[in-house]
Design a protein around this motif. Structure first.
Motif, PDB file in Angstrom:
ATOM      1  N   ARG A 159     -21.789   4.116 -12.567  1.00 32.52           N
ATOM      2  CA  ARG A 159     -22.758   5.180 -12.259  1.00 32.52           C
ATOM      3  C   ARG A 159     -22.136   6.568 -12.381  1.00 32.52           C
ATOM      4  O   ARG A 159     -22.837   7.558 -12.518  1.00 32.52           O
ATOM      5  N   GLU A 216     -34.576   5.075  -7.202  1.00 32.08           N
ATOM      6  CA  GLU A 216     -34.476   3.621  -7.034  1.00 32.08           C
ATOM      7  C   GLU A 216     -35.011   3.161  -5.672  1.00 32.08           C
ATOM      8  O   GLU A 216     -34.993   1.979  -5.357  1.00 32.08           O
ATOM      9  N   GLY A 227     -27.646  14.678  -9.920  1.00 31.68           N
ATOM     10  CA  GLY A 227     -28.276  13.664 -10.776  1.00 31.68           C
ATOM     11  C   GLY A 227     -28.150  12.283 -10.167  1.00 31.68           C
ATOM     12  O   GLY A 227     -29.109  11.501 -10.159  1.00 31.68           O
ATOM     13  N   LEU A 228     -26.986  11.979  -9.624  1.00 36.75           N
ATOM     14  CA  LEU A 228     -26.771  10.658  -9.030  1.00 36.75           C
ATOM     15  C   LEU A 228     -27.667  10.478  -7.800  1.00 36.75           C
ATOM     16  O   LEU A 228     -28.314   9.436  -7.638  1.00 36.75           O
ATOM     17  N   GLU A 275     -31.121   9.837  -8.833  1.00 36.68           N
ATOM     18  CA  GLU A 275     -31.247   8.461  -9.330  1.00 36.68           C
ATOM     19  C   GLU A 275     -31.402   7.472  -8.169  1.00 36.68           C
ATOM     20  O   GLU A 275     -32.262   6.582  -8.199  1.00 36.68           O
TER      21      GLU A 275
END
Ligand code: ATP
Length: 295
Positions: free
Chosen positions: A166, A230, A222-223, A226
């Protein structure tokens, strides 16, 4: 209790959809009330940011939610279950994972080993079904069932590689390096990877971009986006308001232990009490940014 901006509901009891529910949470240090009668609800899949000037009580609140510190009053519920005085280990077993403001990794352990620690609470082959039997049986099982243990460990290592992926090429090429040899930003990434290895239901991130440059900050943003996409439920402490505004479903503002505002990002940003709290502490956004850049 803080004002609700753009949200008229401020129910006294936990809403059934809440993953995390805090009621009247209070922590005093001598004459100082670091966390003062805080109510907060976090719905499943929600990302809520906690902002506020230095010393507002944000980290203390995280410590209370994660069992690192005990409240003097109030209650914490996770998915409706009272967990107020649970230990950090027990809370980790219930799916609460966190990262720390100053980053905490084991310097002499490799990246892989650091992240595997996060997965440990989920080990099945070496873990007895009844927690009462404890570590001795755990050891016995580990000796008696090495094949099962090895298989499970290999599965976890594969999972860890997936988590490290990731972070692009930041961590994977360094998987066997000791954490002390990593850059500061990479150590922070390892800490987040470790928290993810726990497969948390609730992730608490304490200033995940502290000390990161703008490129690294954008990557981290960004992580987090994400993870939110999810469906992970996230409580975020962050001084970088642009990031807070982009990511948050809701923003809670603390000052001197109290919740002084709560609502949509832009509303909170323009709230007179919030502006006053920041200016009153001499901490404008520019000053916060400068602090981060200098860190
Ligand atoms: N263990 C402790 N003993 C005494 N006082 C403490 C302790 N931990 C925190 N405090 C005090 O409680 C207040 C809240 O601190 P806390 O670290 O929670 O603030 P914060 O909002 O996280 O600040 P920052 O943004 O600077 O990290 C501060 O005045 C701090 O000095």
């Amino acid at each position: 209790m803080g004002s609700e901006i753009g949200n008229s509901t401020n129910a006294p009891v936990a809403s059934p959809a809440s993953l995390l529910s805090l009621r009247g949470l209070t922590r005093r240090f001598g004459g100082l009330t670091a966390v003062d009668d805080i109510d907060l609800d976090l719905a499943k899949g929600e990302l809520v940011s906690i902002i506020g000037p230095n010393g507002a009580g944000k980290t203390t609140l995280f410590n209370l939610v994660t069992g690192l510190d005990r409240p003097d009053g109030g209650a914490v519920r996770l998915d409706g279950e009272p967990v107020t005085h649970f230990s950090p280990e027990k809370l980790a077993g219930h799916g609460i994972a966190r990262t720390f403001q100053l980053g905490r990794v084991f310097g002499n352990l490799s990246v892989m080993e650091n992240v595997l620690i996060g997965a440990h609470t989920r080990l099945r082959a070496v873990k007895p079904a009844t927690p009462l039997i404890g570590p001795l049986l755990e050891l016995g099982l580990a000796l008696l069932r090495p094949a099962a243990v090895r298989a499970e460990e290999e599965r976890l290592r594969e999972e860890v590689r997936g988590i490290l992926a990731r972070f692009g090429e930041r961590l994977l090429p360094r998987i066997d390096q000791p954490a002390y040899s990593l850059s500061y930003a990479n150590r922070r990434r390892v800490e987040i990877a470790r928290a993810l290895a726990l497969k948390p239901r609730l992730l608490l991130l304490d200033e995940p971009t502290a000390g990161m440059n703008p490129t690294e900050t954008t990557e981290m943003q960004g992580l987090v986006a994400e993870l939110k996409a999810e469906g992970l439920t996230i409580l975020l402490i962050e001084h970088k308001l642009d990031m807070v505004m982009r990511l948050s479903d809701r923003v809670v503002v603390m000052d001197e232990g109290k919740k002084i505002a709560e609502g949509a990002g832009e509303d909170v940003r323009n709230d007179a009490k919030v502006i006053e709290a920041y200016l009153g502490h001499g901490l404008s956004q520019r000053a916060a940014d400068a602090r981060e850049t200098a860190a």
